[in-house]
Design a protein around this motif. Sequence first.
Motif, PDB file in Angstrom:
ATOM      1  N   UNK A  30       0.819  -1.210   0.000  1.00  0.00           N
ATOM      2  CA  UNK A  30       0.000   0.000   0.000  1.00  0.00           C
ATOM      3  C   UNK A  30       0.861   1.273   0.000  1.00  0.00           C
ATOM      4  N   UNK A  31       1.988   1.203   0.689  1.00  0.00           N
ATOM      5  CA  UNK A  31       2.907   2.350   0.708  1.00  0.00           C
ATOM      6  C   UNK A  31       3.396   2.642  -0.717  1.00  0.00           C
ATOM      7  N   UNK A  32       3.860   1.612  -1.404  1.00  0.00           N
ATOM      8  CA  UNK A  32       4.332   1.782  -2.774  1.00  0.00           C
ATOM      9  C   UNK A  32       3.222   2.219  -3.706  1.00  0.00           C
ATOM     10  N   UNK A  33       2.013   1.723  -3.475  1.00  0.00           N
ATOM     11  CA  UNK A  33       0.873   2.098  -4.320  1.00  0.00           C
ATOM     12  C   UNK A  33       0.579   3.585  -4.196  1.00  0.00           C
ATOM     13  N   UNK A  34       0.670   4.124  -2.973  1.00  0.00           N
ATOM     14  CA  UNK A  34       0.442   5.558  -2.770  1.00  0.00           C
ATOM     15  C   UNK A  34       1.489   6.372  -3.533  1.00  0.00           C
ATOM     16  N   UNK A  35       2.751   6.013  -3.362  1.00  0.00           N
ATOM     17  CA  UNK A  35       3.842   6.764  -4.005  1.00  0.00           C
ATOM     18  C   UNK A  35       3.706   6.730  -5.519  1.00  0.00           C
ATOM     19  N   UNK A  41      -0.098  10.981 -10.878  1.00  0.00           N
ATOM     20  CA  UNK A  41      -0.977  12.153 -10.877  1.00  0.00           C
ATOM     21  C   UNK A  41      -0.204  13.443 -11.125  1.00  0.00           C
ATOM     22  N   UNK A  42       1.072  13.449 -10.783  1.00  0.00           N
ATOM     23  CA  UNK A  42       1.898  14.619 -11.082  1.00  0.00           C
ATOM     24  C   UNK A  42       2.079  14.759 -12.590  1.00  0.00           C
ATOM     25  N   UNK A  43       2.118  13.621 -13.287  1.00  0.00           N
ATOM     26  CA  UNK A  43       2.266  13.637 -14.741  1.00  0.00           C
ATOM     27  C   UNK A  43       0.930  13.904 -15.431  1.00  0.00           C
ATOM     28  N   UNK A  44      -0.125  13.317 -14.844  1.00  0.00           N
ATOM     29  CA  UNK A  44      -1.446  13.425 -15.454  1.00  0.00           C
ATOM     30  C   UNK A  44      -2.488  13.585 -14.339  1.00  0.00           C
ATOM     31  N   UNK A  45      -2.764  14.834 -13.932  1.00  0.00           N
ATOM     32  CA  UNK A  45      -3.635  15.105 -12.778  1.00  0.00           C
ATOM     33  C   UNK A  45      -5.037  14.501 -12.874  1.00  0.00           C
ATOM     34  N   UNK A  46      -5.535  14.250 -14.067  1.00  0.00           N
ATOM     35  CA  UNK A  46      -6.898  13.728 -14.210  1.00  0.00           C
ATOM     36  C   UNK A  46      -6.952  12.210 -14.366  1.00  0.00           C
ATOM     37  N   UNK A  47      -5.851  11.538 -14.082  1.00  0.00           N
ATOM     38  CA  UNK A  47      -5.807  10.089 -14.296  1.00  0.00           C
ATOM     39  C   UNK A  47      -6.707   9.383 -13.272  1.00  0.00           C
ATOM     40  N   UNK A  48      -7.816   8.878 -13.724  1.00  0.00           N
ATOM     41  CA  UNK A  48      -8.846   8.334 -12.832  1.00  0.00           C
ATOM     42  C   UNK A  48      -8.395   7.070 -12.099  1.00  0.00           C
ATOM     43  N   UNK A  49      -7.682   6.188 -12.800  1.00  0.00           N
ATOM     44  CA  UNK A  49      -7.249   4.937 -12.155  1.00  0.00           C
ATOM     45  C   UNK A  49      -6.289   5.209 -11.005  1.00  0.00           C
ATOM     46  N   UNK A  50      -5.410   6.199 -11.189  1.00  0.00           N
ATOM     47  CA  UNK A  50      -4.467   6.542 -10.115  1.00  0.00           C
ATOM     48  C   UNK A  50      -5.200   7.135  -8.924  1.00  0.00           C
ATOM     49  N   UNK A  51      -6.209   7.939  -9.188  1.00  0.00           N
ATOM     50  CA  UNK A  51      -7.008   8.503  -8.092  1.00  0.00           C
ATOM     51  C   UNK A  51      -7.735   7.404  -7.330  1.00  0.00           C
ATOM     52  N   UNK A  52      -8.275   6.472  -8.075  1.00  0.00           N
ATOM     53  CA  UNK A  52      -8.983   5.352  -7.447  1.00  0.00           C
ATOM     54  C   UNK A  52      -8.043   4.506  -6.588  1.00  0.00           C
ATOM     55  N   UNK A  53      -6.838   4.246  -7.124  1.00  0.00           N
ATOM     56  CA  UNK A  53      -5.847   3.471  -6.376  1.00  0.00           C
ATOM     57  C   UNK A  53      -5.414   4.220  -5.126  1.00  0.00           C
ATOM     58  N   UNK A  54      -5.144   5.513  -5.275  1.00  0.00           N
ATOM     59  CA  UNK A  54      -4.719   6.326  -4.130  1.00  0.00           C
ATOM     60  C   UNK A  54      -5.784   6.340  -3.046  1.00  0.00           C
ATOM     61  N   UNK A  55      -7.043   6.479  -3.446  1.00  0.00           N
ATOM     62  CA  UNK A  55      -8.149   6.519  -2.485  1.00  0.00           C
ATOM     63  C   UNK A  55      -8.228   5.241  -1.658  1.00  0.00           C
ATOM     64  N   UNK A  56      -7.948   4.109  -2.288  1.00  0.00           N
ATOM     65  CA  UNK A  56      -8.006   2.844  -1.547  1.00  0.00           C
ATOM     66  C   UNK A  56      -6.719   2.537  -0.800  1.00  0.00           C
ATOM     67  N   UNK A  57      -5.555   2.930  -1.369  1.00  0.00           N
ATOM     68  CA  UNK A  57      -4.272   2.539  -0.778  1.00  0.00           C
ATOM     69  C   UNK A  57      -3.873   3.380   0.420  1.00  0.00           C
ATOM     70  N   UNK A  58      -4.136   4.686   0.383  1.00  0.00           N
ATOM     71  CA  UNK A  58      -3.639   5.552   1.468  1.00  0.00           C
ATOM     72  C   UNK A  58      -4.186   5.150   2.849  1.00  0.00           C
ATOM     73  N   UNK A  59      -5.513   4.951   3.007  1.00  0.00           N
ATOM     74  CA  UNK A  59      -6.014   4.553   4.341  1.00  0.00           C
ATOM     75  C   UNK A  59      -5.411   3.233   4.825  1.00  0.00           C
TER      76      UNK A  59
END
Length: 367
Positions: A30-35, A41-59
Motif C-alpha cells: 500500500x505504501x508503494x501504491x500511494x507513491x 498524478x503529477x504527470x497526469x492530474x486527471x488520471x482516474x485509475x491513479x485517483x482510485x488506487x490512491x483513495x483505496x491505498x492511502x487509508x
Amino acid sequence: MKFRPLLFAVFIVVLSSCSSGKKAYEKGDYYGAVVKSVNRLKQKPDHSKSKETLKGAYPLALQSLEQEAQNMLASNEMFKSRNTINIYNRVNELYEVVKSSPAALTVIKSPKNYYSEIGPLKEKASEELYGAGITAMMKATRRDSREAYFYFKECEGYTPRYKEALEMMTQSERDGTLTVMYEESAYNNWTSSGNFIRQLDEIQFIELVNKNIAVTQMGRKFDLNMLVSIQNYSEKKPVITKKEYELIDSVKVGEKVVNKVKVPTYQTIRGKYIENKITVESEGTISIVIVDPKTGNKVFSDDFRGTGIWKDTWGTCSGDQRVFSKSQKDACATSTPRPDSQALRKQAMEDLDKQVYSRLSGFLKNY
C-alpha cells in the motif's frame, strides 16, 4: 491502424506506468501504491485509475503503519522508541508525498503526519541508545567499543549533548581503535610505503604511527608492530616483435597514344613495411610482517609482487617511399623508443599499493 515502432514502445511504457500503482495495491504494497499513484498524478492530474488506487491505498497504508507503531511501543524491544520514530517517519513521508501533488490532495484532503509525536520519543530513543552504548563499553573489547561508538553517535543525533554521550563517543572510538607502529626498510630507495600507509590510516578505528614518531611518545603502547620490507625492483629485458608487410601499388608516370587516344601509363611500385613492437615489464616486491608485541607472535606475514608494463611501436620502411601511407611514414621517421623507467616504477608502485591496501585493510579491520 498501424503503430510506428517508437510510438508503440512509448505506448507500452505509459500503459505500464498506469498500472504500476494498481499492481502494488493488489500485491498489498500500500505504501508503494500511494507513491506510484501520486507520481502518476503529477504527470497526469486527471488520471482516474491513479485517483482510485490512491483513495483505496492511502487509508490502508496509514492503518498498517499506525498498527506497526502501536505494536512496537507495546513490545519489549530494546530500541522500541527509535524503531517507532522510524515508522512515524514513513507516515510523514506519505504526508509529504500527498502534499506535493494538488491532484492527490483532491483525493486525500487531510493526509496525516506524526511530526509532533516524534519529539517526545527522541529523548526516549537517546536513553535506549545511551544505555546500549554503556553496556557495550563495559564488555571492554575493541569490537564492542566500536559498536558503542555508533550507539552514542546515534544518541547524539536524536538529543544533542545527551548526558555524557559525546564524551563516551570519543572514549569508545579511542578504545575501539587498533594502534599499529610501523617501520620500513628500503631497497635502493625505489619505493615507499607512504601511499598505502596513508590510505590505511584514513580508515576509522585504525591508527598507524611511524616508529620514528612513536619513540617520542614515551610510554605509549601499541596493539601491533608492523615491519614493511621494501625489497627488489627489476626491469626485464625488452621484448621486440616484428611483423612484415609487403606493399604493392601502381602510380601514374605518363601517357601514351593508343589509336590516336591518350591513355595513362602506370608503374608498379613496391616496398616493405616492418611494424616493430617493444614491451618491457617491471617487478617490485614488498614483504610485510606484523607482530603482536604482547605475545611476540607473528600474526601476519605475506609477500607482495607488483608489476608494470610499458609498450611502444615504431616502423621500418624500405623500397619506394611512394607506396607508404602517411601514418607508416610517420612511424618510420620515429627512432627506436627507449623504455620509460619512471613509468615502469610508478606502475609497479601503484600495483603494490593496491594489493597491500586490499589485503591489510581487511586484516586490520577484523583483528
